[in-house]
Design a protein around this motif. Structure first.
Motif, PDB file in Angstrom:
ATOM      1  N   PRO A  13       0.808  -1.232   0.000  1.00  0.00           N
ATOM      2  CA  PRO A  13       0.000   0.000   0.000  1.00  0.00           C
ATOM      3  C   PRO A  13       0.834   1.273   0.000  1.00  0.00           C
ATOM      4  CG  PRO A  13      -0.043  -1.051   2.155  1.00  0.00           C
ATOM      5  CD  PRO A  13       0.616  -2.021   1.231  1.00  0.00           C
ATOM      6  N   TRP A  14       1.959   1.274   0.736  1.00  0.00           N
ATOM      7  CA  TRP A  14       2.777   2.491   0.793  1.00  0.00           C
ATOM      8  C   TRP A  14       3.412   2.794  -0.556  1.00  0.00           C
ATOM      9  CZ3 TRP A  14       1.870   5.865   4.238  1.00  0.00           C
ATOM     10  CH2 TRP A  14       1.486   5.500   5.529  1.00  0.00           C
ATOM     11  N   ILE A  17       0.665   4.482  -2.635  1.00  0.00           N
ATOM     12  CA  ILE A  17       0.411   5.862  -2.193  1.00  0.00           C
ATOM     13  C   ILE A  17       1.552   6.780  -2.614  1.00  0.00           C
ATOM     14  CG2 ILE A  17       0.130   7.339  -0.166  1.00  0.00           C
ATOM     15  CD1 ILE A  17      -1.239   4.921   1.195  1.00  0.00           C
ATOM     16  N   TRP A  20       1.422   7.622  -6.294  1.00  0.00           N
ATOM     17  CA  TRP A  20       0.400   8.626  -6.588  1.00  0.00           C
ATOM     18  C   TRP A  20       0.879  10.026  -6.198  1.00  0.00           C
ATOM     19  CZ3 TRP A  20      -3.989   9.066  -9.259  1.00  0.00           C
ATOM     20  CH2 TRP A  20      -4.596   7.892  -9.714  1.00  0.00           C
ATOM     21  N   VAL A  21       1.510  10.161  -5.056  1.00  0.00           N
ATOM     22  CA  VAL A  21       1.989  11.481  -4.617  1.00  0.00           C
ATOM     23  C   VAL A  21       3.035  12.018  -5.580  1.00  0.00           C
ATOM     24  CG1 VAL A  21       3.243  12.705  -2.808  1.00  0.00           C
ATOM     25  CG2 VAL A  21       1.454  11.071  -2.190  1.00  0.00           C
ATOM     26  N   ILE A 209      -8.816  12.085  -0.840  1.00  0.00           N
ATOM     27  CA  ILE A 209      -8.248  11.394  -2.002  1.00  0.00           C
ATOM     28  C   ILE A 209      -8.531  12.158  -3.295  1.00  0.00           C
ATOM     29  CG2 ILE A 209      -8.475   9.323  -3.429  1.00  0.00           C
ATOM     30  CD1 ILE A 209      -8.692   7.704  -0.886  1.00  0.00           C
ATOM     31  N   ALA A 323      -7.541   5.744  -9.427  1.00  0.00           N
ATOM     32  CA  ALA A 323      -7.513   5.968  -7.981  1.00  0.00           C
ATOM     33  C   ALA A 323      -8.459   5.016  -7.263  1.00  0.00           C
ATOM     34  CB  ALA A 323      -7.877   7.417  -7.673  1.00  0.00           C
ATOM     35  N   LEU A 327      -5.475   3.583  -5.349  1.00  0.00           N
ATOM     36  CA  LEU A 327      -5.223   4.465  -4.210  1.00  0.00           C
ATOM     37  C   LEU A 327      -6.212   4.221  -3.075  1.00  0.00           C
ATOM     38  CD1 LEU A 327      -3.576   6.777  -3.016  1.00  0.00           C
ATOM     39  CD2 LEU A 327      -5.075   8.393  -4.211  1.00  0.00           C
ATOM     40  N   ALA A 330      -5.546   0.930  -1.295  1.00  0.00           N
ATOM     41  CA  ALA A 330      -4.300   1.028  -0.535  1.00  0.00           C
ATOM     42  C   ALA A 330      -4.529   1.738   0.793  1.00  0.00           C
ATOM     43  CB  ALA A 330      -3.242   1.758  -1.356  1.00  0.00           C
ATOM     44  N   VAL A 331      -5.234   2.863   0.757  1.00  0.00           N
ATOM     45  CA  VAL A 331      -5.495   3.619   1.986  1.00  0.00           C
ATOM     46  C   VAL A 331      -6.383   2.822   2.932  1.00  0.00           C
ATOM     47  CG1 VAL A 331      -6.582   5.694   2.925  1.00  0.00           C
ATOM     48  CG2 VAL A 331      -5.171   5.856   0.860  1.00  0.00           C
TER      49      VAL A 331
END
Length: 713
Positions: A13-14, A17, A20-21, A209, A323, A327, A330-331
């Motif tokens: 998951p990290w 994320i 995406w960032v 998000i 997303a 995303l 993942a979150v």
């Protein structure tokens, strides 16, 4: 495939994320600013007569003064203007011109109106060639301050209208509308999610998000516009806000409802998310694909505003899809069951819910529910017979208290409504020898022009420097955007002047009314191309998803019925009850694509669950009952949130966005609560196994056993 994707996201998951960032930072940092245009003419292809007339003007009359704005004077007490008042008008006009405001070429006082109530000063400004140039609007803003100060104590009142003034008011209205829509959208999403899940984490999850991906989507759209030289309509930013938050929240809900369901069945948090993605991923991807191809079909439009809007919204939905499948899982996988905090209701399956009762009713009497829901949509669709198009995007979309609107109403107290936007008529020589026009050639043409019904006044001919082109400024008897004015251009002025042009010459009719006529023609062409292409593409997606040739037909028929119901309800509310001249001309196209595409989202979610339950061994009636019980809450919640999100457009104080907001929100409500929750499951139950022909997508191990049992019985 979706199980593998879910497994990768849950295990790392990290990484997801962080990716995406980084991607968002790169796109936002490198993307140009997203600009928009309110110039209708700039969206038409060069083949249309109004555009050819504009090009001729730029080529043969480069110094021709363009009436960019009109200052409208009248006495504050409503009495006729006096000689002293006219002297004040002349003084104020000279003072404004002397200020040297950029793009103000001349301020010329006109004559007092025949009834003595109004006097105008025309403001000559350069013709707008760059729709992103806001200098004319800034000039009007400066003039308004100056004129307001100078009329104080004179007994006069004044206001500025015209194209540049309307564009300024439109800009200011759009800026405030953007803030209202953004705030209203977020408030509605947060409140409704709090009510549905009773969890502040879930309520804020879509906002956080989508707040990350929205600038990313905007950056990608701006980059695409720059690369492909596309123009964005002025309403695109408000639409992007509601599309990103509305559709994004839908996909979050699809995932979270399924995640909660598998947790209730006994899965742990990690495996539950993998299971949820594997089950709902195909439905989300298919639903997004339907929306994307529907929006992409707008690239076939002849109107630039729709051609640019289609890819922009398609990009936004594609980013939202990515997303939703990466995303968001993942979150949520990091949060686990804490995502539902502090509520404990996720642990227990509710019994005797309203959706369970609705499902049982549909399972027992599908024919009653199918006919009743069809009748409701059919009755609403009758209102669509009164639909009329309105082409005045700038003037009619503004709030009634804006200065350009008030000044225009005051102008019409004494002058024909077409004074601020005169029609342009050109007679040009087509001789290859460069021969100029002769007086004998112009005489019959000039004699025919003022005799055309609907023409109020005609100026003397202005010849180009080489004498090959004559220009006539024509004031119509009706307001430029009205049906009567458009009829004058289309049915009388153009045909008569084309015929009156002598051999070796060509007549062209331009101006804003001519632009509206050409837009009408372009939209009619788009209806015959964009609609069928979008429908065929969505049907192909449905066929691939369901492995069926039958289901796509009745699903699209139901969506078409929902479209008619939405157009009918909107026409009745705004044209008959609201007494507006018509609906925004491109509203049916936008509404069709949104209602068809987003309405298909809910149909896809429902029919996917119907197929899943059939595979589990339920007969068609029981499958409908169970599908409504489990998918009903998801569709209802998503429909309420998306309809509420689109309804925020009505906060803008802008009739164009208000029409769009009502049409889209009511269309989504019809698609969710009538079409997907009632019509689709009841009709599928009636059709039975034949709905999945020839692929029999309802056949799993348990489903095949059930069918064998039915054959034996």
């Amino acid at each position: 495939m979706f199980a593998a994707l879910g497994g990768f996201v849950v295990r790392r998951p990290w990484w997801v994320i962080l990716a995406w960032v980084i991607a968002a930072g790169v796109v936002i940092g490198l993307a140009p600013k997203l600009t928009s245009s309110t110039d209708e003419k700039s969206f038409l292809p060069e083949s249309y007569e109004s555009v050819r007339a504009s090009d001729l003007r730029s080529e043969d009359f480069p110094q021709q003064e363009n009436i960019g704005a009109v200052i409208v004077f009248q006495r504050s007490d409503g009495t006729p203007m006096t000689a002293a008042d006219s002297a004040e008008v002349a003084r104020i006009s000279a003072s404004v011109q002397a200020r040297g405001i950029k793009d103000v070429l001349a301020v010329t006082p006109g004559q007092v109106s025949p009834n003595g109530l109004v006097q105008t000063s025309t403001v000559a400004m350069p013709e707008i060639t760059d729709p992103n140039d806001e200098t004319p609007q800034d000039a009007v803003e400066a003039m308004r301050k100056d004129v307001k100060a100078q009329v104080a104590g004179t007994g006069l009142s004044a206001g500025i209208t015209g194209q540049a003034a309307q564009a300024l008011d439109e800009r200011e209205s759009s800026e405030s509308a953007g803030t209202l829509v953004a705030v209203g959208t977020i408030v509605i999403i947060v409140l409704l999610l709090l009510i549905i899940f009773r969890s502040p984490i879930i309520a804020l999850l879509p906002v956080v998000i989508i707040g990350l991906i929205a600038p990313m989507a905007t950056g990608l759209i701006a980059s695409a516009n720059k690369i492909f030289d596309m123009k964005a309509d002025s309403s695109i930013e408000q639409l992007l806000t509601v599309v990103l938050f509305g559709v994004g929240t839908d996909y979050v809900l699809f995932l979270l409802f399924r995640y909660r369901e598998v947790l209730r069945e006994g899965d742990d948090a990690k495996n539950g998310m993998v299971h949820a993605v594997s089950r709902v991923g195909e439905a989300i991807a298919s639903a997004a694909a339907a929306v994307i191809v529907a929006f992409a079909a707008l690239t076939l439009s002849t109107l630039g505003m729709l051609r640019s809007m289609g890819p922009a919204l398609a990009i936004a939905v594609f980013v939202t899809l990515l997303a939703g499948l990466t995303l968001v899982p993942a979150v949520v996988s990091l949060l686990g069951t804490r995502v539902f905090w502090p509520s404990k209701s996720w642990r227990v399956t509710p019994h005797g819910s309203g959706f369970a009762r609705l499902g049982r009713g549909i399972g027992r009497r599908p024919a009653v529910f199918a006919v009743s829901s069809a009748l409701v949509m059919g009755v609403l669709a009758i209102g669509a017979l009164g639909y009329k198009a309105n082409f005045d995007l700038a003037g009619s979309s503004l709030p009634s208290d804006k200065e350009s609107v008030v000044a225009m109403k005051n102008l019409e107290k004494g002058f024909p409504p077409g004074t601020t936007d005169p029609t342009e008529v050109y007679l040009t020589s087509t001789s290859t020898t460069g021969r100029p026009l002769t007086p004998a050639e112009r005489a019959p043409f000039e004699a025919a022009l003022p005799r055309v019904e609907g023409v109020g006044s005609v100026t003397e001919a202005v010849l180009s420097a080489d004498g090959r082109t004559a220009f006539y400024s024509v004031v119509l008897s009706d307001s430029p955007a009205t049906d009567d004015a458009l009829s004058t251009i289309k049915d009388r002025l153009r045909p008569i002047m084309h015929k009156a042009a002598p051999p070796g010459t060509r007549a062209l009719v331009g101006g804003i009314s001519a632009v509206y006529v050409d837009i009408n023609r372009a939209v009619d062409r788009d209806y015959s191309v964009v609609f069928p292409v979008a429908a065929v593409c969505i049907m192909i997606i449905l066929g691939l998803l369901l492995r069926s040739l039958v289901a796509p037909w009745y699903l699209m028929a139901s969506v078409a019925l929902g479209f008619g119901a939405t157009l009918g309800a909107t026409s009745v509310l705004f044209q008959r009850i609201g007494d507006q001249p018509g609906l925004m001309f491109m509203l049916p196209v936008i509404m069709y694509l949104f209602v068809v595409a987003l309405g298909t989202d809910y149909n896809i979610l429902m029919v996917s669950r119907l197929r899943e339950e059939a595979r589990e061994g339920h007969n068609p009636h029981d499958a409908a009952a169970v599908a409504v019980k489990h998918s009903g809450p998801t569709i209802a919640a998503a429909g309420v949130i998306l309809a509420g999100t689109f309804a925020t457009l009505m906060l803008a104080g802008n009739s164009t966005l208000s029409q769009m907001g009502f049409a889209l929100s009511s269309g989504i409500a019809i698609a969710a609560f009538i079409m997907a929750l009632i019509f689709t499951p009841s009709l599928t139950a009636l059709i039975g196994h034949a709905a999945w022909w020839p692929g029999h997508g309802d056949t799993g191990p348990a489903g095949e056993k059930q069918r064998e049992t039915e054959r034996v019985v």
